[in-house]
Scaffold this motif. Structure first.
Motif, PDB file in Angstrom:
ATOM      1  N   GLN A 158       0.824  -1.208   0.000  1.00 22.61           N
ATOM      2  CA  GLN A 158       0.000   0.000   0.000  1.00 22.61           C
ATOM      3  C   GLN A 158       0.861   1.262   0.000  1.00 22.61           C
ATOM      4  O   GLN A 158       0.466   2.283  -0.567  1.00 22.61           O
ATOM      5  N   HIS A 159       2.023   1.193   0.620  1.00 21.93           N
ATOM      6  CA  HIS A 159       2.917   2.348   0.563  1.00 21.93           C
ATOM      7  C   HIS A 159       3.331   2.640  -0.880  1.00 21.93           C
ATOM      8  O   HIS A 159       3.434   3.798  -1.292  1.00 21.93           O
ATOM      9  N   THR A 160       3.604   1.583  -1.651  1.00 21.89           N
ATOM     10  CA  THR A 160       3.960   1.756  -3.057  1.00 21.89           C
ATOM     11  C   THR A 160       2.800   2.373  -3.827  1.00 21.89           C
ATOM     12  O   THR A 160       2.990   3.258  -4.673  1.00 21.89           O
ATOM     13  N   LEU A 161       1.577   1.921  -3.531  1.00 30.61           N
ATOM     14  CA  LEU A 161       0.394   2.470  -4.179  1.00 30.61           C
ATOM     15  C   LEU A 161       0.228   3.950  -3.847  1.00 30.61           C
ATOM     16  O   LEU A 161      -0.028   4.777  -4.728  1.00 30.61           O
ATOM     17  N   VAL A 162       0.384   4.293  -2.564  1.00 31.68           N
ATOM     18  CA  VAL A 162       0.259   5.692  -2.153  1.00 31.68           C
ATOM     19  C   VAL A 162       1.329   6.543  -2.829  1.00 31.68           C
ATOM     20  O   VAL A 162       1.056   7.666  -3.277  1.00 31.68           O
ATOM     21  N   HIS A 163       2.548   6.016  -2.927  1.00 28.24           N
ATOM     22  CA  HIS A 163       3.612   6.758  -3.608  1.00 28.24           C
ATOM     23  C   HIS A 163       3.216   7.043  -5.054  1.00 28.24           C
ATOM     24  O   HIS A 163       3.448   8.146  -5.573  1.00 28.24           O
ATOM     25  N   GLY A 164       2.598   6.053  -5.712  1.00 23.98           N
ATOM     26  CA  GLY A 164       2.151   6.263  -7.079  1.00 23.98           C
ATOM     27  C   GLY A 164       1.102   7.356  -7.178  1.00 23.98           C
ATOM     28  O   GLY A 164       1.138   8.183  -8.096  1.00 23.98           O
ATOM     29  N   LEU A 165       0.157   7.385  -6.222  1.00 18.50           N
ATOM     30  CA  LEU A 165      -0.868   8.426  -6.213  1.00 18.50           C
ATOM     31  C   LEU A 165      -0.248   9.808  -5.991  1.00 18.50           C
ATOM     32  O   LEU A 165      -0.605  10.782  -6.652  1.00 18.50           O
ATOM     33  N   LEU A 166       0.681   9.879  -5.034  1.00 17.07           N
ATOM     34  CA  LEU A 166       1.347  11.157  -4.766  1.00 17.07           C
ATOM     35  C   LEU A 166       2.171  11.604  -5.965  1.00 17.07           C
ATOM     36  O   LEU A 166       2.228  12.794  -6.289  1.00 17.07           O
ATOM     37  N   THR A 167       2.816  10.646  -6.625  1.00 14.56           N
ATOM     38  CA  THR A 167       3.623  10.972  -7.802  1.00 14.56           C
ATOM     39  C   THR A 167       2.750  11.554  -8.909  1.00 14.56           C
ATOM     40  O   THR A 167       3.125  12.548  -9.553  1.00 14.56           O
ATOM     41  N   THR A 168       1.587  10.953  -9.127  1.00 10.66           N
ATOM     42  CA  THR A 168       0.666  11.481 -10.140  1.00 10.66           C
ATOM     43  C   THR A 168       0.250  12.906  -9.801  1.00 10.66           C
ATOM     44  O   THR A 168       0.252  13.792 -10.663  1.00 10.66           O
ATOM     45  N   GLY A 189       6.052  16.757 -16.067  1.00  8.93           N
ATOM     46  CA  GLY A 189       6.251  16.052 -14.806  1.00  8.93           C
ATOM     47  C   GLY A 189       7.587  15.343 -14.772  1.00  8.93           C
ATOM     48  O   GLY A 189       8.028  14.791 -15.787  1.00  8.93           O
ATOM     49  N   PHE A 190       8.247  15.352 -13.619  1.00 10.42           N
ATOM     50  CA  PHE A 190       9.567  14.729 -13.515  1.00 10.42           C
ATOM     51  C   PHE A 190       9.675  13.748 -12.349  1.00 10.42           C
ATOM     52  O   PHE A 190      10.743  13.196 -12.094  1.00 10.42           O
ATOM     53  N   PHE A 191       8.572  13.522 -11.638  1.00  8.25           N
ATOM     54  CA  PHE A 191       8.591  12.540 -10.550  1.00  8.25           C
ATOM     55  C   PHE A 191       8.329  11.146 -11.120  1.00  8.25           C
ATOM     56  O   PHE A 191       7.488  10.974 -11.998  1.00  8.25           O
ATOM     57  N   GLU A 192       9.033  10.149 -10.597  1.00  7.97           N
ATOM     58  CA  GLU A 192       8.883   8.784 -11.073  1.00  7.97           C
ATOM     59  C   GLU A 192       8.417   7.884  -9.938  1.00  7.97           C
ATOM     60  O   GLU A 192       8.786   8.090  -8.782  1.00  7.97           O
ATOM     61  N   HIS A 193       7.611   6.879 -10.286  1.00  9.84           N
ATOM     62  CA  HIS A 193       7.056   6.004  -9.252  1.00  9.84           C
ATOM     63  C   HIS A 193       7.871   4.717  -9.138  1.00  9.84           C
ATOM     64  O   HIS A 193       8.790   4.460  -9.930  1.00  9.84           O
ATOM     65  N   ALA A 202      24.810  20.042  -8.331  1.00  9.64           N
ATOM     66  CA  ALA A 202      25.983  20.092  -9.217  1.00  9.64           C
ATOM     67  C   ALA A 202      26.374  18.705  -9.697  1.00  9.64           C
ATOM     68  O   ALA A 202      26.956  18.545 -10.784  1.00  9.64           O
ATOM     69  N   ALA A 203      26.055  17.694  -8.898  1.00  8.19           N
ATOM     70  CA  ALA A 203      26.356  16.311  -9.264  1.00  8.19           C
ATOM     71  C   ALA A 203      25.211  15.649 -10.011  1.00  8.19           C
ATOM     72  O   ALA A 203      25.259  14.446 -10.297  1.00  8.19           O
ATOM     73  N   GLY A 204      24.172  16.422 -10.327  1.00  4.91           N
ATOM     74  CA  GLY A 204      23.046  15.873 -11.073  1.00  4.91           C
ATOM     75  C   GLY A 204      22.065  15.096 -10.240  1.00  4.91           C
ATOM     76  O   GLY A 204      21.335  14.241 -10.749  1.00  4.91           O
ATOM     77  N   ILE A 205      22.006  15.388  -8.924  1.00  6.03           N
ATOM     78  CA  ILE A 205      21.095  14.685  -8.015  1.00  6.03           C
ATOM     79  C   ILE A 205      20.079  15.682  -7.474  1.00  6.03           C
ATOM     80  O   ILE A 205      20.443  16.779  -7.046  1.00  6.03           O
ATOM     81  N   ALA A 206      18.816  15.297  -7.482  1.00  4.70           N
ATOM     82  CA  ALA A 206      17.775  16.105  -6.858  1.00  4.70           C
ATOM     83  C   ALA A 206      17.175  15.328  -5.696  1.00  4.70           C
ATOM     84  O   ALA A 206      17.118  14.096  -5.729  1.00  4.70           O
ATOM     85  N   HIS A 207      16.743  16.051  -4.674  1.00  6.34           N
ATOM     86  CA  HIS A 207      16.123  15.379  -3.532  1.00  6.34           C
ATOM     87  C   HIS A 207      14.685  14.985  -3.845  1.00  6.34           C
ATOM     88  O   HIS A 207      14.278  13.842  -3.639  1.00  6.34           O
ATOM     89  N   GLY A 208      13.894  15.923  -4.318  1.00  4.92           N
ATOM     90  CA  GLY A 208      12.550  15.625  -4.767  1.00  4.92           C
ATOM     91  C   GLY A 208      11.467  15.705  -3.703  1.00  4.92           C
ATOM     92  O   GLY A 208      10.281  15.748  -4.029  1.00  4.92           O
ATOM     93  N   ASP A 209      11.839  15.708  -2.438  1.00  6.36           N
ATOM     94  CA  ASP A 209      10.833  15.784  -1.363  1.00  6.36           C
ATOM     95  C   ASP A 209      11.404  16.560  -0.182  1.00  6.36           C
ATOM     96  O   ASP A 209      11.309  16.135   0.967  1.00  6.36           O
TER      97      ASP A 209
END
Length: 269
Positions: free
Chosen positions: A61-71, A84-88, A163-170
């Motif tokens: 269910q956590h994976t499902l919720v992550h997908g909903l939040l990502t959408t 959009g740039f978030f990935e599930h 600078a290293a091409g990493i984003a936190h995202g949250d």
């Protein structure tokens, strides 16, 4: 609030006990204790095993919720004028493995984060094992004097990741911990999510907007933007401005978006 309760998944105590036993045995110990932590977390059940290991238990269910939040986040990104740039994630194990790898990458850059130990699957659950920080506070819990030092540190670390091409995202106040290290209060970054590597510029602007949204209520919009301006160009700050209305819609941010926009525009010009 009722909607949040529906979304927030729980894991039966018997399954948590089994995960705790597995973690302890992997490190040559028997299970002495497993404590579920009170946290406003929709994407895992956080626990401490034997007062030594911080463990995130991730259910389907956590994976499902992550997908909903990502959408929802990608819809918000569209409303801000970008794709959009978030990935599930497909599975609980994939979620655990991603955070393990993200934490490792941050530490390789010199950005402090709890030491990542391993990720594995147990009875269909994703399990992430990290160093346990026994004493920490969030940004909202530190003094104004400490925030004067920590605010520039936050943007310095964030710019190092970008600078290293990493984003936190949250990025939000709850995902930046303050804990002692070598006698000094140090920032630790946690809970990075997955973003499209090909959209790092948009993800970077979103990170900056989230950082400003987190800090403005604590140090004031002017000081937050001034700290960001030491590490980001006027063009990058203006890009972040475009995400502020979207960030302001999130329930985990509460700030004056118009005020922050105004300070960015004044600073950038």
């Amino acid at each position: 609030m009722a909607f949040r309760r529906v979304l927030r998944a729980s894991v039966p105590q018997s399954r948590l006990q089994a995960v705790g036993k597995e973690v302890a045995e992997r490190y040559g110990e028997s299970l002495e204790s497993i404590e579920s932590l009170e946290a406003d977390n929709w994407l895992s059940v956080p626990c401490v095993v034997n007062e030594r290991w911080f463990v995130k238990v991730i259910a389907g269910q956590h994976t499902l919720v992550h997908g909903l939040l990502t959408t929802g986040r990608n819809i918000g990104a569209f409303s801000s004028g970008t794709e959009g740039f978030f990935e599930h994630f497909s599975t609980p194990l994939e979620m655990a493995e991603h955070e393990l790898e993200s934490t490792r990458r941050m530490r390789e850059l010199g950005v402090e984060a709890p030491e990542p130990l391993e990720a594995f699957e147990h009875d269909g659950l994703g399990v992430l094992v990290l160093e346990y920080l026994p004493s920490f506070r969030t940004l909202e819990e530190v003094s104004e004097a400490q925030l004067e030092t920590l605010t520039p540190d936050l943007f310095e670390n964030l710019s190092r990741m970008h600078a290293a091409g990493i984003a936190h995202g949250d990025l939000r106040a709850e995902n930046v911990l303050v804990a002692p290290k070598d006698g000094e209060e140090t920032l630790y970054f946690i809970d990075a999510t997955r973003v499209d590597d090909d959209a790092i510029e948009d993800a970077k602007a979103y990170d900056i907007a989230c950082a400003l949204a987190s800090l403005a209520p604590l140090v004031g919009a002017a000081d937050a933007v001034a700290a960001a301006a030491d590490y980001y160009s006027p063009e990058e700050l203006l890009s972040a401005r475009n995400f502020l209305d979207f960030v302001n819609l999130r329930p985990d941010h509460d700030f004056d978006a118009a005020q922050v926009k105004g300070v960015i525009e004044k600073t950038a010009t």
